[in-house]
Design an enzyme around this catalytic site. Structure first.
Site, PDB file in Angstrom:
ATOM      1  CD  GLN A  84      -2.777  -1.020  -0.157  1.00 30.56           C
ATOM      2  OE1 GLN A  84      -3.537  -0.100  -0.414  1.00 30.56           O
ATOM      3  NE2 GLN A  84      -2.579  -2.024  -1.003  1.00 30.56           N
TER       4      GLN A  84
ATOM      5  CG  HIS B   1      -1.302   2.244  -4.056  1.00 30.79           C
ATOM      6  ND1 HIS B   1      -1.692   2.058  -5.360  1.00 30.79           N
ATOM      7  CD2 HIS B   1      -1.746   1.154  -3.381  1.00 30.79           C
ATOM      8  CE1 HIS B   1      -2.342   0.919  -5.475  1.00 30.79           C
ATOM      9  NE2 HIS B   1      -2.389   0.346  -4.279  1.00 30.79           N
TER      10      HIS B   1
ATOM     11  CD  GLU C  57      -8.218   1.690   0.169  1.00 30.39           C
ATOM     12  OE1 GLU C  57      -8.533   1.647  -1.025  1.00 30.39           O
ATOM     13  OE2 GLU C  57      -7.119   2.153   0.562  1.00 30.39           O
TER      14      GLU C  57
END
Length: 430
Positions: free
Chosen positions: A255, A258, A322
C-alpha cells in the site's frame, strides 16, 4: 515510520489522522478547474494535460484503432491474468444480483422492489505513476453486469500522449463504450459538465489523489452522484505472535508504494513481532523499484504495540481502514468485532494484493475514515432501486381506514380523499 508502545486511548484519534492538504486550497483549485472546463471544454482538457501530465495531445477521444492496436501490445501472459481476474470478479459481483420478491404486507396489498441500471456512468482510472488497469475490471465489470448503457472511461495520458495498452485492452474486454485521454480533477469536471467530446454522466466512480477526491465531491454540487470519497490508499494490519513479519511487511509496503500520500498502520500484541516487522519493512523497502514513494508514505505511518487483540480491534474501528488484515490466530472469531472497514483479509495467507487484483472482491473502497459510513463499490453502486406496490379493491378496504386516520391527523385532507373517494366509489358499485 513512527513507533508507539501502549498508547493511551485519548491519543488514538491523533494516531488515526491521515495526511491531508489544506481544504481551502483544494476547493479553490477545484473550482478553478471546473470553471475552465465549463468555458473551454476539450481545449481546457488539452491544456491541463500539458500543464499537469506534461503530455501533448491533439484530441481527448481515444480512437477505435488505438484500442484495437492495444490488444497486440499486451502480452499473452498478462491477457490470461486479466481474463482470470475478470472471471473471479464477475462471479462475485454476479452473485449480488437480487431476486425480486413480492411481499403481501396486508391482504390485497403487494409491495416489491426492482433494480434499474444507472444509464450513464463515468469511471476514472488513475494512470500516473501506476496505470491501474485492475481498476477498470473493478468498475466496468459490475457496470456491465448492472446493465449500464454508457460506460465512459477517463484516464491520464503518458508523456507521449498515449494510454497504457493494458488499460485500453481491459476497457474493451469489459464493455467500456468510450475512452478519453484526460486525467485528474479536470477529467472529473468533464464527466460532470460534459464537453464537445465527453458526455456528462449521472454518477462518477474511481479512486484518485486528493485532487480527484475533492473534484468528485465538488461534482455533487452539479447533481452528479459519486461512488464514495475514495482517496489515497491505506492498510491496517493486526498481528499477534502467530503472524509472519515478512508477510506483514510485504502487505504494508504494497500500500505504501501507491504514493507518498498513502498511509499504513501496523498493530501488534507482540514486541518481537513488532521489531521483526520493522526490520523486514526496511529490508524489503530497500529493494523496491518504487522505494522513494513508499519511503515517503512510511513517514506518515505508525507501528504500534498494544496489549490485546481486542484493543487492536477497538483502534481499528476508530481508524476505519480501507483495507484491514487480521494476521492473527483463529482470525474468524474476531469478525463480529469488526465495525468499520472497507475490505477484510483473514489469516496469514490472505494478502491484500489478492483483493486488489483477482480474488473477486472490489478494490474501490472508502478511505480516510469513510469506512464508518460508506461501503466499497458493488453491483448495487451501479443501480437505482425502485419500489412498487399494487393494491386491489380488497387491499384498499383493509388499509383505507389506517391511511385516512393518519392523513386526517396530519391535516392533509387531499391525501385522505384519495382513499375515501375510491372506497366510496367501490361501495356505490356494490
Amino acid at each position: 515510520m513512527k513507533i508507539s508502545r501502549y498508547p493511551q486511548k485519548e491519543t488514538w484519534s491523533e494516531l488515526a489522522k491521515r495526511p491531508v492538504l489544506k481544504r481551502e486550497e483544494l476547493t479553490e483549485t477545484i473550482a478553478g478547474i471546473f470553471n475552465e472546463v465549463a468555458e473551454k471544454g476539450d481545449l481546457a482538457l488539452i491544456e491541463f494535460s500539458k500543464k499537469f501530465d506534461h503530455a501533448e495531445v491533439e484530441t481527448v477521444r481515444v480512437s477505435g484503432q488505438e484500442i484495437n492496436e492495444a490488444e497486440i501490445l499486451v502480452n499473452e501472459a498478462l491477457k490470461a491474468a486479466i481474463h482470470h481476474a475478470k472471471d473471479n470478479i464477475t462471479k462475485f459481483h454476479a452473485s449480488q444480483i437480487p431476486q425480486s420478491e413480492r411481499t403481501e404486507t396486508t391482504k390485497g396489498v403487494v409491495c416489491w422492489r426492482e433494480n434499474r441500471a444507472i444509464g450513464k456512468v463515468g469511471i476514472y482510472i488513475p494512470g500516473g505513476t501506476a496505470p491501474l488497469f485492475s481498476t477498470v475490471l473493478m468498475l466496468a465489470v459490475p457496470a456491465q453486469l448492472a446493465g449500464c448503457k454508457e460506460i465512459i472511461l477517463c484516464t491520464p495520458p503518458d508523456r507521449t500522449g498515449n494510454i497504457n495498452p493494458a488499460i485500453l485492452y481491459t476497457a474493451k474486454l469489459c464493455g467500456v463504450t468510450e475512452i478519453f485521454r484526460t486525467g485528474g480533477a479536470q477529467a472529473v469536471a468533464a464527466m460532470t459538465l460534459g464537453t464537445e467530446s465527453i458526455p456528462a454522466v449521472y454518477k462518477i466512480f474511481g479512486p484518485g489523489n486528493q485532487y480527484v477526491v475533492a473534484a468528485k465531491e465538488f461534482a455533487q454540487n452539479h447533481k452528479v452522484a459519486i461512488d464514495m470519497p475514495a482517496g489515497p490508499s491505506e492498510v491496517l494490519v493486526m498481528a499477534d505472535e502467530q503472524a509472519v513479519p515478512a508477510f506483514c511487511a510485504a502487505d504494508l509496503l504494497s500500500q505504501a508504494e501507491h504514493g507518498n500520500d498513502s498511509q499504513v498502520i501496523f498493530l501488534t500484541t507482540d514486541e518481537n513481532i513488532l521489531q521483526e516487522t520493522v526490520k523486514e519493512t526496511q529490508e524489503q523497502l530497500s529493494v523496491l523499484p518504487r522505494n522513494e514513494l513508499a519511503a515517503e508514505a512510511l513517514k506518515n505511518s505508525h507501528f504500534i504495540l498494544m496489549e490485546t487483540v481486542q484493543e487492536m480491534l477497538e483502534f481499528s474501528n476508530v481508524y476505519a481502514p480501507e483495507h484491514l488484515i487480521l494476521a492473527v490466530g483463529n482470525a474468524e472469531r474476531y469478525i463480529s468485532g469488526i465495525e468499520n472497514a472497507g475490505s477484510v483479509f483473514l489469516g496469514n495467507y490472505s494478502c491484500e494484493s489478492a483483493g486488489d487484483y483477482a480474488s473477486g472482491t472490489n478494490h474501490t473502497l472508502p478511505t480516510n475514515g469513510f469506512a464508518k459510513n460508506y461501503s466499497g463499490v458493488s453491483l448495487d453502486s451501479f443501480v437505482k432501486k425502485i419500489t412498487f406496490q399494487e393494491l386491489s379493491a380488497e387491499g384498499l378496504r383493509n388499509l383505507g381506514t389506517t391511511i385516512e386516520t393518519m392523513a386526517d391527523a396530519e391535516g392533509l385532507f387531499a391525501h385522505k380523499n384519495a382513499v375515501s373517494i375510491r372506497l366510496k366509489e367501490k361501495n356505490e358499485r356494490i
